[in-house]
Design an enzyme around this catalytic site. Structure first.
Site, PDB file in Angstrom:
ATOM      1  N   SER A  55      -5.110   1.882  -0.743  1.00 42.40           N
ATOM      2  CA  SER A  55      -4.745   0.499  -0.999  1.00 42.40           C
ATOM      3  C   SER A  55      -3.434   0.348  -1.742  1.00 42.40           C
ATOM      4  O   SER A  55      -2.962  -0.754  -1.952  1.00 42.40           O
ATOM      5  CB  SER A  55      -5.862  -0.206  -1.788  1.00 42.40           C
ATOM      6  OG  SER A  55      -6.091   0.507  -2.975  1.00 42.40           O
ATOM      7  N   HIS A  95      -4.593  -0.557  -8.999  1.00 42.30           N
ATOM      8  CA  HIS A  95      -3.876  -1.623  -8.312  1.00 42.30           C
ATOM      9  C   HIS A  95      -2.788  -2.145  -9.229  1.00 42.30           C
ATOM     10  O   HIS A  95      -2.727  -1.818 -10.406  1.00 42.30           O
ATOM     11  CB  HIS A  95      -4.832  -2.768  -7.935  1.00 42.30           C
ATOM     12  CG  HIS A  95      -5.649  -2.464  -6.710  1.00 42.30           C
ATOM     13  ND1 HIS A  95      -6.746  -3.197  -6.356  1.00 42.30           N
ATOM     14  CD2 HIS A  95      -5.524  -1.517  -5.749  1.00 42.30           C
ATOM     15  CE1 HIS A  95      -7.261  -2.705  -5.231  1.00 42.30           C
ATOM     16  NE2 HIS A  95      -6.530  -1.684  -4.857  1.00 42.30           N
ATOM     17  N   ASP A 145      -7.641  -9.098  -5.907  1.00 42.30           N
ATOM     18  CA  ASP A 145      -8.849  -8.331  -6.177  1.00 42.30           C
ATOM     19  C   ASP A 145     -10.046  -9.156  -6.607  1.00 42.30           C
ATOM     20  O   ASP A 145     -11.020  -8.607  -7.104  1.00 42.30           O
ATOM     21  CB  ASP A 145      -8.561  -7.291  -7.272  1.00 42.30           C
ATOM     22  CG  ASP A 145      -7.682  -6.179  -6.751  1.00 42.30           C
ATOM     23  OD1 ASP A 145      -7.172  -5.414  -7.584  1.00 42.30           O
ATOM     24  OD2 ASP A 145      -7.511  -6.078  -5.523  1.00 42.30           O
TER      25      ASP A 145
END
Lengths: 201, 241
Positions: A55, A95, A145
């Protein structure tokens, strides 16, 4: 091969056996202590992590090793790459921070997080520094998210494991292989142990 | 019986002195009539000697084989009893540090990171202190020592002897010559509970490894024991050969 070693042990006596086992045990102990020491120095629960998903491509690929720090005075900014762990989720996620909101000490942060727990804030949390509300998104994902937050609207600083300071490509595949195939882990440990027990310095 | 054995020991002294490096002794020279049994005088009937075979090219294995042979040789009954102080200190400190590390890691695993930080820090510092202590002890206090032995005999009075052996493999100056095993002995004989010094001796000896190990790496234990025994008896007599 083993009969020779057993004969040697019987000949050399009990203390020698203790010394050899000590060799092995102290290797493991020093490994443990180095890991814990690294965690204390970086103030992070898990200072070295492996990227498991894609990701964050093209920045990080699956199998990369990441080095994290989490200084208590850190105020995260948009663009930082953080590793966070949602309570209730097993695996930490890496992330990028999209939005930050600084919450000064005087304001109770729970007004904004809609957190389900009714517990009072723990002592030691948020006491010295301003807290922050964060929103993250993976570079290679289409959406942010929120789905991953399991009901939370924002991430707080206490969920962050650390900020990425550096990385090593491909090295993490060893950990991935060992997790996917536990026999490899035991074989490696067993081999190392045997080596340490048989050799004499 | 004792005299012929002593004569044999004397001749082996003369043989070994041609190979030895330097030897020096310190006064006072102990009284020879008072002298307890030396290792060469104590012949053990052909006991089951295990064949010692090592890798000829590995210097550490050669040295360890020689050290083990010395310990076996001098710990026979009627000879010295090994004192394990150095080993015990190393074992104690080492195992303590292992337990501290295990306890700290377990505590950190069970308790949350934030709450566990102070205890884990304390455990970490304790572990570092123990490890440093153990390393310093092994380097400075223990050093090259491989055997510390003590013996009490009773002839006219109770005689206490203490022997300390240290060994090393000094670097060889020439590439073509064989590395040698250098051993250094310190011997003290006293009585009256250690208050009266009867004699003291210090000996050094060196011999190349190929004197005791053949081409296959099998150790010639009788020859090695004869050499070491000669050195010990020289130290016990307190005079240079």
């Amino acid at each position: 091969m083993f009969t020779e070693e057993l004969k040697a042990f019987r000949r050399l006596g009990f203390r020698h056996v203790l010394l050899q086992v000590l060799n092995f045990a102290s290797v493991i102990a020093s490994g443990l202590m180095i890991w814990k020491g690294l965690g204390i120095v970086t103030n992070s629960e898990s200072p070295i992590v492996v990227v498991l998903s894609g990701s964050m491509e093209p920045a990080f690929y699956r199998g990369d090793l990441l080095f994290l720090t989490n200084p208590s005075s850190e105020q995260y900014k948009t663009g930082d790459i953080t590793v966070y762990k949602i309570p209730g989720a097993e695996i930490p996620i890496v992330h990028r921070v999209m939005e930050t909101h600084d919450v000064p000490k005087s304001i109770d942060i729970r007004k904004y997080t809609k957190s389900k727990s009714k517990s009072k804030p723990q002592p030691g949390e948020d006491s010295k520094q301003d807290n922050q509300l964060l929103l993250t998104k993976g570079d290679n994902n289409y959406v942010d998210d929120i789905e991953l937050y399991q009901g939370l609207e924002w991430l707080e600083k206490k969920h962050i494991v650390g900020k990425v300071r550096g990385f090593l490509p491909y090295v993490g595949y060893v950990t991935i292989a060992m997790n996917d195939c536990p026999q490899l882990k035991y074989a490696l440990l067993g081999g190392l142990g045997l080596l340490a027990l048989i050799q004499r310095e | 019986m004792a005299r012929t054995k002593q004569a044999a020991a004397g001749s082996s002294n003369a043989n070994s002195s041609s190979v030895n490096g330097s030897q020096k002794a310190r006064s006072p020279s102990p009284d020879p009539s008072d002298r307890p049994l030396g290792p060469l005088a104590v012949t053990v009937p052909a006991y089951d000697r295990e064949v010692v075979k090592v890798n000829n090219a590995n210097l550490t294995e050669l040295k360890n084989a020689c050290d083990d042979a010395v310990k076996r040789f001098l710990s026979r009954p009627e000879l010295f009893k090994q004192i394990y102080t150095h080993t015990d200190v190393r074992l104690g400190l080492g195992w303590l540090s292992v337990f501290v590390a295990a306890g700290t890691a377990f505590y950190g695993y069970k308790i949350d990171f934030e709450q566990s930080k102070p205890v884990v820090t304390v455990g970490l510092i304790l572990y570092i202190i123990l490890t440093v202590l153990s390393t310093l002890y092994a380097y400075f206090v223990e050093g090259d020592t491989i055997f510390v032995g003590k013996r009490k005999t009773f002839s006219k009075r109770i005689i206490t002897e203490r022997i300390t052996l240290s060994s090393s493999t000094p670097p060889t100056p020439k590439v073509s010559s064989c590395p040698s095993y250098s051993v250094s002995l310190h011997y003290v004989r006293s009585t009256n509970g250690g208050k009266t010094l009867l004699g003291r001796g210090r000996t050094k000896g060196a011999a190349p490894y190929n004197k005791f190990f053949d081409a296959n790496g099998v150790m010639d234990q009788p020859a090695f024991e004869k050499w070491v025994g000669g050195l010990v008896e020289t130290a016990m007599d307190g005079k240079a050969a």
